[in-house]
Scaffold this active site. Sequence first.
Site, PDB file in Angstrom:
ATOM      1  N   THR A 243       0.824  -1.208   0.000  1.00 15.90           N
ATOM      2  CA  THR A 243       0.000   0.000   0.000  1.00 15.90           C
ATOM      3  C   THR A 243       0.856   1.255   0.000  1.00 15.90           C
ATOM      4  OG1 THR A 243      -1.731  -1.164   1.213  1.00 15.90           O
ATOM      5  CG2 THR A 243      -1.801   1.245   1.263  1.00 15.90           C
TER       6      THR A 243
ATOM      7  N   LYS B  10      -1.067  -0.776  -4.134  1.00 17.11           N
ATOM      8  CA  LYS B  10      -2.401  -0.290  -3.794  1.00 17.11           C
ATOM      9  C   LYS B  10      -2.282   1.178  -3.410  1.00 17.11           C
ATOM     10  CE  LYS B  10      -6.283  -1.193  -0.683  1.00 17.11           C
ATOM     11  NZ  LYS B  10      -6.834  -2.127   0.335  1.00 17.11           N
TER      12      LYS B  10
ATOM     13  N   LYS C 193      -3.702   4.659  -2.178  1.00 21.11           N
ATOM     14  CA  LYS C 193      -4.787   5.288  -1.434  1.00 21.11           C
ATOM     15  C   LYS C 193      -5.091   6.668  -2.032  1.00 21.11           C
ATOM     16  CE  LYS C 193      -5.534   2.280   1.933  1.00 21.11           C
ATOM     17  NZ  LYS C 193      -6.852   1.649   2.177  1.00 21.11           N
TER      18      LYS C 193
ATOM     19  N   ASP D  26      -7.672   2.661  -4.160  1.00 26.07           N
ATOM     20  CA  ASP D  26      -8.613   2.551  -3.052  1.00 26.07           C
ATOM     21  C   ASP D  26      -9.008   3.945  -2.596  1.00 26.07           C
ATOM     22  OD1 ASP D  26     -10.165   1.854  -0.923  1.00 26.07           O
ATOM     23  OD2 ASP D  26      -8.588   0.859   0.232  1.00 26.07           O
TER      24      ASP D  26
ATOM     25  N   GLU E 210     -11.199   0.185  -5.672  1.00 29.13           N
ATOM     26  CA  GLU E 210     -11.841  -0.320  -4.457  1.00 29.13           C
ATOM     27  C   GLU E 210     -12.699   0.751  -3.784  1.00 29.13           C
ATOM     28  OE1 GLU E 210     -10.309  -2.469  -0.292  1.00 29.13           O
ATOM     29  OE2 GLU E 210      -8.948  -2.167  -1.989  1.00 29.13           O
TER      30      GLU E 210
ATOM     31  N   ASP F 131     -15.598  -3.059  -0.625  1.00 34.17           N
ATOM     32  CA  ASP F 131     -14.826  -3.360   0.584  1.00 34.17           C
ATOM     33  C   ASP F 131     -15.662  -3.042   1.817  1.00 34.17           C
ATOM     34  OD1 ASP F 131     -13.073  -3.676   2.667  1.00 34.17           O
ATOM     35  OD2 ASP F 131     -11.696  -2.102   2.071  1.00 34.17           O
TER      36      ASP F 131
ATOM     37  N   LYS G 170     -12.626  -9.243   4.707  1.00 34.12           N
ATOM     38  CA  LYS G 170     -11.760  -8.980   5.857  1.00 34.12           C
ATOM     39  C   LYS G 170     -12.366  -9.642   7.090  1.00 34.12           C
ATOM     40  CE  LYS G 170      -9.967  -4.631   4.018  1.00 34.12           C
ATOM     41  NZ  LYS G 170      -9.923  -3.155   4.141  1.00 34.12           N
TER      42      LYS G 170
ATOM     43  N   ASP H 259      -4.360  -8.803  -0.368  1.00 36.84           N
ATOM     44  CA  ASP H 259      -3.881  -7.485   0.077  1.00 36.84           C
ATOM     45  C   ASP H 259      -3.560  -7.595   1.562  1.00 36.84           C
ATOM     46  OD1 ASP H 259      -3.397  -4.754   0.498  1.00 36.84           O
ATOM     47  OD2 ASP H 259      -5.534  -4.327   0.790  1.00 36.84           O
TER      48      ASP H 259
ATOM     49  N   ASP I 261      -0.449  -6.668   3.411  1.00 34.93           N
ATOM     50  CA  ASP I 261       0.829  -6.060   3.756  1.00 34.93           C
ATOM     51  C   ASP I 261       0.814  -5.360   5.114  1.00 34.93           C
ATOM     52  OD1 ASP I 261      -0.981  -4.192   2.512  1.00 34.93           O
ATOM     53  OD2 ASP I 261       0.641  -2.739   2.464  1.00 34.93           O
TER      54      ASP I 261
END
Length: 361
Positions: free
Chosen positions: A135, A160, A162, A189, A217, A242, A266, A319, A321
């Site tokens: 990320t 990824k 943000k 995301d 996302e 998500d 998640k 995902d 990390d």
Amino acid sequence: MDLRARRYSAPLARPFITARRRVDTMLGVLVEIELADGTVGHGSAGESFGVTGESVESVLAVLAGPVKQALTAPAGELHGLRDHEDAIADSCVGNAAAKAAANVALHDAWATALGVPLAEALGGSAETVLRTDMTVSLDTPDRMAKAAADAVADGFDVLKIKLGNDWRADLERLRVVREAAPDVRFRLDANQGWDVKSAVRVIRAIEDAGIPLELVEQPVAKHDLLGMAAVTAAVDVPVMADESVSTPRSALEIVQRRAADLLNIKLAKCGGIGPAMAVADIARAAGMDCMVGAMMEPRISIAAAAHVAAAHPAVTLVDLDSAEWIDDPHLTGGYTLHGADMQLHRGPGIGFAPWVKGEHE
């Protein structure tokens, strides 16, 4: 059966910044469940007001109160893993992260007692090598570009990014990041940071620029499934839900409305491993792929999520990390990371050592 919990705190190596929050210190809870035969399992939870609404204090209270009470029912009332898992789920309303911590510890103890890795106990294989992204936090374009270049140097070829809040600024951020990391693929995301028009505008602009996107996302607010469906229909890049996915029921609604192309699972949102596998089952029945991700959570949670990812055929993206952001040399185990490749623990359970007696609160 005994349940023990204690606070956990560790600094982050660098700030974790999204459109909704900034984290500088990992605050959470570590959990142990000890079966009657002495087998110990581990779980954990992170403080997350913005997603699950839970604090360290609330997680500890739920674990010490209704969850522990549910797991110490009179002898003969609970039989096997499923009964205990249901007891945790039914112990109180909400509190998904607290329930997930106990649920993971229960599954870890179960797999450890069986003498197999958790992934294998769930029907998968611990031999599976997972490939995670890294990320890049929401920040100034220059700082994001440096973080992207550092991630590439560490062996990551999927980043990824943000974004969110200001679509014009987001386009500039992504332009600079791509210059710093021209050979990687991007996952964007927005963390609910755009409205529908802004989401369509920015995604189309990125598509027109030829920037290689794997997915976008949660572009809009989690409850706006109509808006997310409009974005999904208007763009070519796959849209992934998500924050909108918290239970099997919510996953089913997304599928029925065709509100997204992908689902992000998640454990902390779902309440544990059983509900997470149920979400993946729904996705598979609908012909959809899933990602297994995590919030900023202790390493135990990340390891458990990795075992789930290795166990379900609908999970094609990872995902995971989060633990690499935490500066803690003491909480180790669960997996090893070689560049972007995650190799799971191949011994029983998920691979964390029991606490020293007296270490828990």
